[in-house]
Design an enzyme around this catalytic site. Structure first.
Site, PDB file in Angstrom:
ATOM      1  N   LYS A 202       7.395  74.272 -13.809  1.00  0.00           N
ATOM      2  CA  LYS A 202       6.751  73.363 -12.874  1.00  0.00           C
ATOM      3  C   LYS A 202       5.667  74.129 -12.143  1.00  0.00           C
ATOM      4  O   LYS A 202       5.940  75.103 -11.443  1.00  0.00           O
ATOM      5  CB  LYS A 202       7.787  72.813 -11.891  1.00  0.00           C
ATOM      6  CG  LYS A 202       7.197  71.851 -10.894  1.00  0.00           C
ATOM      7  CD  LYS A 202       8.270  71.192 -10.069  1.00  0.00           C
ATOM      8  CE  LYS A 202       7.681  70.264  -9.040  1.00  0.00           C
ATOM      9  NZ  LYS A 202       8.715  69.681  -8.187  1.00  0.00           N
ATOM     10  N   LYS A 256       5.749  70.341 -16.440  1.00  0.00           N
ATOM     11  CA  LYS A 256       5.153  69.463 -15.448  1.00  0.00           C
ATOM     12  C   LYS A 256       4.043  70.170 -14.691  1.00  0.00           C
ATOM     13  O   LYS A 256       4.246  71.324 -14.303  1.00  0.00           O
ATOM     14  CB  LYS A 256       6.265  69.065 -14.479  1.00  0.00           C
ATOM     15  CG  LYS A 256       5.870  68.193 -13.349  1.00  0.00           C
ATOM     16  CD  LYS A 256       7.093  67.929 -12.516  1.00  0.00           C
ATOM     17  CE  LYS A 256       6.679  67.141 -11.313  1.00  0.00           C
ATOM     18  NZ  LYS A 256       7.722  67.030 -10.344  1.00  0.00           N
TER      19      LYS A 256
END
Ligand code: PBG
Length: 330
Positions: A202, A256
């Site tokens: 992330k 992400k």
């Protein structure tokens, strides 16, 4: 590389000429099963509130969820992801509300499970940002996000979600070592069948803006998340993060944001052969949606971007567009 001839004998356009032929040789496609639908939940009764920075996306009160979930099931979406926007008064320095057995997310899980049983999976974020007054995913002490102390809270948050009936625990906090600790706690309490989807990769991204607006953490966020979310200049670091989380017990991993990170999705898939999910985040959604609204892009640009995740190797895509599949897949 096998090339079967040479122009003029070889003509690549031959296979592209007709629709039936293009369909015949198509390498990737999209269907409902490729999607995870994020749903924002809020307090109150009969609520459906438009999120300002995300046209077409709403916050729903728990009693008002059947429309969107029925639609997801009809479209064969395997899983929803729940995100709470809690009352500001309940936020504090420690994110205490995350551990309240009767909090918004607990009530939502129980209600949805009771009604839909195993017709659709439920995934919940593990992180403190919807609950902290400073908007960070972990505990803040003198400008530092504490790692090990935060894990202790995350472990309890995970167990609570599992007890309520959550199928997939999804830590999105980026603390070191949390996957192993969460797995241990779940197993110790008889939840060895609950899955863990680690947001292993992330990045600290500016594309999360509209989401923070949606859960009400945007204005309150103190500083940035660069000391725990990843530097977007790095690829090797992503591979290391995934390796560690798999070793600690992750069943699946998330990359992400999505579109600016297709290279990462591909590398992770090629290296580990584990289920990889891609998260097309709020900023990507808003960007494309606004461009369509202003007639700068055609509606088909949505399909094109979503398909690119599959081509890169993603098993599924978390996307706010999952609520519009009838339109998009047509
Ligand atoms: C927080 C969390 C974020 C998103 C999902 N979980 C934002 C953040 O890290 O600040 C972003 C999702 C999106 O932008 O759509 N744990």
């Amino acid at each position: 590389m096998i090339i079967t001839g040479k122009y003029p004998k070889l003509r690549m356009r031959r296979l592209r000429k007709e629709d039936w032929s293009r369909r015949l040789v198509r390498e990737n496609t999209l269907s409902g099963s490729d999607f995870v639908l994020p749903i924002f939940i809020t307090e109150g009764k009969n609520k459906k509130i438009q999120i300002k920075s995300m046209v077409g996306v709403y916050r729903y009160s728990i009693d008002n969820l059947s429309g969107i979930i029925d639609r997801a099931i009809k479209n064969k979406i395997p899983m929803i992801a729940l995100f709470p926007q809690i009352n500001k008064k309940l936020k504090d320095l420690y994110g205490s509300e995350a551990l309240n057995e009767d909090n918004l997310i607990s009530r939502a899980i129980v209600k949805i499970k009771k009604k839909y049983k195993n017709k659709i999976g439920i995934m919940c974020d593990v992180a403190l940002d919807p609950y902290t007054s400073h908007g960070h995913d972990g505990l803040l002490k003198k400008k530092e996000i504490l790692n090990d102390e935060t894990i202790k809270v995350l472990v309890k948050q995970s167990l609570l979600q599992a007890q309520m009936g959550c199928d997939i625990i999804a830590p999105s906090d980026m603390m070191d070592g949390r996957i192993g600790e969460i797995r241990k706690e779940l197993d110790k309490n008889g939840y060895e069948k609950v899955q863990i989807l680690s947001y292993a990769v992330k990045y600290s991204s500016s594309f999360y803006g509209p989401f923070r607006d949606a859960i009400g953490s945007k204005k309150s966020l103190k500083g940035d998340k660069k000391s725990y979310q990843m530097d977007y200049s790095n690829l090797n670091e992503a591979i290391r993060e995934v390796a560690i989380d798999i070793k600690e017990g992750a069943d699946m991993v998330m990359v992400k944001p999505g579109l600016p990170y297709l290279d990462i999705i591909k590398e992770v898939k090629d290296n580990f052969k584990i289920p990889v999910l891609a998260y097309q985040v709020s900023g990507e959604y808003s960007l494309i949606t606004n461009a369509i609204k202003n007639k700068i892009l055609k509606q088909e640009s949505v399909y094109e971007t979503l398909l690119s995740f599959k081509r890169a190797g993603a098993n599924a895509i978390v996307s706010y567009y999952a609520d519009f599949l009838d339109k998009i897949l047509k």
